[in-house]
Design an enzyme around this catalytic site. Structure first.
Site, PDB file in Angstrom:
ATOM      1  N   MET A   1       4.460  43.237   2.502  1.00 19.22           N
ATOM      2  CA  MET A   1       3.118  43.201   3.056  1.00 19.22           C
ATOM      3  C   MET A   1       3.184  43.184   4.583  1.00 19.22           C
ATOM      4  O   MET A   1       3.784  42.290   5.174  1.00 19.22           O
ATOM      5  CB  MET A   1       2.393  41.942   2.560  1.00 19.22           C
ATOM      6  CG  MET A   1       1.999  42.039   1.088  1.00 19.22           C
ATOM      7  SD  MET A   1       1.141  40.561   0.516  1.00 19.22           S
ATOM      8  CE  MET A   1       2.503  39.420   0.371  1.00 19.22           C
ATOM      9  N   CYS A  84      -0.817  52.850   1.514  1.00 21.89           N
ATOM     10  CA  CYS A  84      -1.556  52.175   2.589  1.00 21.89           C
ATOM     11  C   CYS A  84      -2.924  52.824   2.794  1.00 21.89           C
ATOM     12  O   CYS A  84      -3.022  54.026   3.033  1.00 21.89           O
ATOM     13  CB  CYS A  84      -0.757  52.210   3.895  1.00 21.89           C
ATOM     14  SG  CYS A  84      -1.610  51.296   5.195  1.00 21.89           S
ATOM     15  N   LYS A 123       5.838  53.451  -3.780  1.00 22.65           N
ATOM     16  CA  LYS A 123       4.726  52.534  -4.047  1.00 22.65           C
ATOM     17  C   LYS A 123       3.434  53.302  -3.840  1.00 22.65           C
ATOM     18  O   LYS A 123       3.230  53.904  -2.800  1.00 22.65           O
ATOM     19  CB  LYS A 123       4.822  51.367  -3.066  1.00 22.65           C
ATOM     20  CG  LYS A 123       3.610  50.460  -3.031  1.00 22.65           C
ATOM     21  CD  LYS A 123       3.836  49.265  -3.910  1.00 22.65           C
ATOM     22  CE  LYS A 123       2.709  48.260  -3.932  1.00 22.65           C
ATOM     23  NZ  LYS A 123       1.903  48.110  -2.773  1.00 22.65           N
ATOM     24  N   GLY A 185      -0.538  44.013  -8.383  1.00 25.34           N
ATOM     25  CA  GLY A 185      -1.981  43.788  -8.296  1.00 25.34           C
ATOM     26  C   GLY A 185      -2.428  42.622  -9.133  1.00 25.34           C
ATOM     27  O   GLY A 185      -2.325  42.638 -10.365  1.00 25.34           O
ATOM     28  N   ASP A 186      -2.863  41.569  -8.424  1.00 24.43           N
ATOM     29  CA  ASP A 186      -3.480  40.403  -9.067  1.00 24.43           C
ATOM     30  C   ASP A 186      -2.529  39.623  -9.976  1.00 24.43           C
ATOM     31  O   ASP A 186      -2.966  38.965 -10.914  1.00 24.43           O
ATOM     32  CB  ASP A 186      -4.737  40.816  -9.866  1.00 24.43           C
ATOM     33  CG  ASP A 186      -5.708  41.636  -9.033  1.00 24.43           C
ATOM     34  OD1 ASP A 186      -5.657  41.536  -7.794  1.00 24.43           O
ATOM     35  OD2 ASP A 186      -6.514  42.380  -9.627  1.00 24.43           O
ATOM     36  N   ARG A 209      -0.155  38.818  -2.604  1.00 19.85           N
ATOM     37  CA  ARG A 209      -0.946  37.737  -2.000  1.00 19.85           C
ATOM     38  C   ARG A 209      -0.743  36.396  -2.679  1.00 19.85           C
ATOM     39  O   ARG A 209      -0.858  35.353  -2.048  1.00 19.85           O
ATOM     40  CB  ARG A 209      -2.434  38.131  -2.022  1.00 19.85           C
ATOM     41  CG  ARG A 209      -2.753  39.260  -1.061  1.00 19.85           C
ATOM     42  CD  ARG A 209      -4.107  39.856  -1.335  1.00 19.85           C
ATOM     43  NE  ARG A 209      -4.152  40.486  -2.661  1.00 19.85           N
ATOM     44  CZ  ARG A 209      -5.241  40.971  -3.226  1.00 19.85           C
ATOM     45  NH1 ARG A 209      -6.389  40.898  -2.598  1.00 19.85           N
ATOM     46  NH2 ARG A 209      -5.178  41.524  -4.428  1.00 19.85           N
TER      47      ARG A 209
HETATM   48  C1  LIG Z   1      -1.873  41.819   4.157  1.00 21.64           C
HETATM   49  C2  LIG Z   1      -1.341  42.853   3.205  1.00 21.64           C
HETATM   50  C3  LIG Z   1      -0.428  43.781   3.656  1.00 21.64           C
HETATM   51  C4  LIG Z   1       0.083  44.737   2.785  1.00 21.64           C
HETATM   52  N1  LIG Z   1       1.007  45.615   3.255  1.00 21.64           N
HETATM   53  C5  LIG Z   1       1.586  46.488   2.395  1.00 21.64           C
HETATM   54  C6  LIG Z   1       2.623  47.344   2.829  1.00 21.64           C
HETATM   55  O1  LIG Z   1       3.035  47.324   3.990  1.00 21.64           O
HETATM   56  N2  LIG Z   1       3.153  48.189   1.918  1.00 21.64           N
HETATM   57  C7  LIG Z   1       2.736  48.231   0.614  1.00 21.64           C
HETATM   58  O2  LIG Z   1       3.267  49.000  -0.170  1.00 21.64           O
HETATM   59  N3  LIG Z   1       1.751  47.435   0.184  1.00 21.64           N
HETATM   60  C8  LIG Z   1       1.180  46.569   1.039  1.00 21.64           C
HETATM   61  N4  LIG Z   1       0.187  45.734   0.580  1.00 21.64           N
HETATM   62  C9  LIG Z   1      -0.245  45.832  -0.824  1.00 21.64           C
HETATM   63  C10 LIG Z   1       0.546  44.872  -1.709  1.00 21.64           C
HETATM   64  O3  LIG Z   1       1.891  45.261  -1.762  1.00 21.64           O
HETATM   65  C11 LIG Z   1       0.003  44.820  -3.148  1.00 21.64           C
HETATM   66  O4  LIG Z   1       0.180  46.067  -3.761  1.00 21.64           O
HETATM   67  C12 LIG Z   1      -1.462  44.450  -3.202  1.00 21.64           C
HETATM   68  O5  LIG Z   1      -1.764  43.396  -2.312  1.00 21.64           O
HETATM   69  C13 LIG Z   1      -1.858  44.020  -4.620  1.00 21.64           C
HETATM   70  O6  LIG Z   1      -1.029  42.997  -5.087  1.00 21.64           O
HETATM   71  P1  LIG Z   1      -1.440  41.430  -5.017  1.00 21.64           P
HETATM   72  O7  LIG Z   1      -2.743  41.293  -5.749  1.00 21.64           O
HETATM   73  O8  LIG Z   1      -0.289  40.737  -5.688  1.00 21.64           O
HETATM   74  O9  LIG Z   1      -1.585  41.070  -3.580  1.00 21.64           O
HETATM   75  C14 LIG Z   1      -0.348  44.784   1.435  1.00 21.64           C
HETATM   76  C15 LIG Z   1      -1.278  43.833   0.989  1.00 21.64           C
HETATM   77  C16 LIG Z   1      -1.771  42.887   1.845  1.00 21.64           C
HETATM   78  C17 LIG Z   1      -2.767  41.893   1.323  1.00 21.64           C
END
Ligand SMILES: Cc1cc2nc3c(=O)[nH]c(=O)nc-3n(C[C@H](O)[C@H](O)[C@H](O)COP(=O)(O)O)c2cc1C
Length: 328
Positions: A1, A84, A123, A185-186, A209
Site C-alpha cells: 500500500m 491503481c 495485481k 479486498g475486505d 487496510r
Molecule cells: C492507502 C492505500 C494504498 C494502496 N496502495 C496500493 C499499491 O500501491 N498497490 C496496489 O496494488 N494496491 C494498493 N492498494 C490496494 C490494496 O492493495 C488492496 O487491494 C485494497 O485496499 C483492498 O484490500 P483491503 O480491503 O484489504 O484493504 C492500496 C490501498 C490503500 C488503502
C-alpha cells in the site's frame, strides 16, 4: 500500500505471520532515471523475505528494465500494478487504465517476464467502471504471456475504496486460469479469510487496510489466535514501529508519515480518542514515545524484548545504504 507499506510495516507483517509481503508501488520511470527518491523504495532487509516489489508504468521496455533492478536488489517476486485508480497514475497510462488496454498490458507482462528469472505477478482491479468484468478477459491473457500469479481486488477503479469487494468475480477468475489467484479486498478477520477462500477457491488472501495499526489480525488469520492485544502490547509495537520508521525515513519525514498510524494503533477502543489528538501535535517522535510509555508503563519490558529479538537483523540492516526514501 502506497504511503503505508514501508519496510517497518513489512517486517512487522512477517513477524506476525504474513507469508509474503509487498512493497509500496514503485515508479518504473523513477527507477529508469535513477531517481534517488524512487531508489529508496528498493531497500530490502534480510528479514522481509519473501518480499514482492511492485512496479507501475506504461512502457513495456522501461518496465522490463525496472524489473531487472528489482531482481538485482534481491526481491523474491516482481509485481505489476494494474489496479491503481489514482488520477496522478492513470493519466500517465499506468495502473488500472491498462485493464482497458489489453495489448499494452500483455506487452508489459511479457517484457517483464522476459527480463527476469523471478516469478512475475499482476495485481488488478475488476475494471475501470462500476460493474466491469474486464479482469476476466484480461487475466487469462496475462497468464498466457507470463504472469505466474494474479491478485484480484474486485472493485472497479471508479469505486476507489467504496462499496464492497465482489469476490464472486474472484471465483470466476479462479475457474479461468491455472495459476494461483490471490484474493484482495475486505479481508479483516479469520472468518472472512476462510469464507473467501472457500467461496472462491483462491490460493491465498491478501490483507491490506485490516493490518494498518493491527498486525494482530495477521496472527488471528494465520493461527486462529484471536486474542485482542493488551494496551501494553499495542504501545510496545507502536514504539518499535516509530523507531524503525524514523531510521528508515529520517525524523522529519517520519514524524508526518506516522501521524495516521497513531489513530490506527490507538483506535479500536484501545485508548481514549483524545490521546491520539495529543500525539499528533507533538513536535518529535521522541516525545511521542515518551507519552506512549507514560500511558502504559508496563510496555517497557515488552519493548525491550522486541528490541532484543530484532537486534540481530538490525545489525544486518545497518550494512545497507541509508534510506533515501522520498515518499509517495
Ligand atoms: C492507502 C492505500 C494504498 C494502496 N496502495 C496500493 C499499491 O500501491 N498497490 C496496489 O496494488 N494496491 C494498493 N492498494 C490496494 C490494496 O492493495 C488492496 O487491494 C485494497 O485496499 C483492498 O484490500 P483491503 O480491503 O484489504 O484493504 C492500496 C490501498 C490503500 C488503502
Amino acid at each position: 500500500m502506497a504511503g503505508v507499506s514501508v519496510q517497518a510495516f513489512r517486517r512487522q507483517g512477517r513477524r506476525f505471520g504474513a507469508g509474503l509481503v509487498c512493497s509500496e508501488m514503485v515508479s518504473c520511470a523513477g527507477i529508469a532515471h535513477g531517481n534517488e527518491k524512487t531508489l529508496g523504495y528498493l531497500r530490502v532487509a534480510s528479514d522481509e523475505h519473501p518480499l514482492a516489489i511492485q512496479i507501475f508504468g506504461s512502457e513495456p521496455r522501461v518496465m522490463g528494465e525496472a524489473a531487472r533492478m528489482v531482481e538485482s536488489v534481491g526481491a523474491d517476486l516482481v509485481d505489476i500494478n494494474f489496479g491503481c485508480p489514482v488520477k496522478k497514475v492513470t493519466k500517465t497510462g499506468a495502473g488500472a487504465t491498462l485493464l482497458d488496454e489489453p495489448h499494452r498490458a500483455c506487452a508489459i507482462v511479457e517484457a517483464v517476464a522476459q527480463a527476469v528469472d523471478l516469478p512475475v505477478s499482476v495485481k488488478m482491479r475488476r475494471g475501470l467502471r462500476d460493474g466491469a468484468r474486464t479482469c476476466l478477459d484480461v487475466g487469462p491473457r496475462l497468464v498466457e504471456v507470463g504472469a505466474a500469479t494474479l491478485t484480484l481486488h474486485p472493485r472497479s477503479a471508479q469505486q476507489m475504496y467504496t462499496g464492497t469487494a465482489d469476490h464472486a468475480l474472484t471465483a470466476e477468475l479462479v475457474s479461468l486460469v491455472d495459476v494461483p489467484v490471490i484474493a484482495s479486498g475486505d479481508i479483516v478477520s479469520r472468518a472472512r479469510a476462510q469464507a473467501v477462500l472457500a467461496a472462491t477457491g483462491a490460493a491465498a488472501v491478501m490483507v491490506g487496510r485490516g493490518a494498518q495499526g493491527n498486525p494482530w489480525v495477521l496472527r488471528e488469520i494465520v493461527d486462529g489466535d484471536g486474542r485482542d492485544p493488551t494496551r501494553e502490547e499495542v504501545v510496545a509495537e507502536l514504539v518499535v514501529f516509530v523507531r524503525e520508521t524514523v531510521r528508515e525515513l529520517g525524523e522529519r519525514r517520519a514524524s508526518g508519515f506516522l501521524k495516521k498510524f497513531y489513530g490506527w494503533y490507538l483506535g479500536r477502543g484501545r485508548f481514549p480518542k483524545q490521546f491520539k489528538q495529543e500525539l499528533v501535535v507533538l513536535d518529535s517522535t521522541a516525545e511521542v514515545e515518551r507519552r506512549l510509555l507514560a500511558a502504559a508503563p508496563g510496555a517497557m519490558p515488552l519493548l525491550e524484548q522486541l528490541e532484543d529479538e530484532r537486534g540481530e537483523s538490525d545489525e544486518m540492516l545497518l550494512d545497507l545504504p541509508i534510506s533515501i526514501y522520498g515518499g509517495g
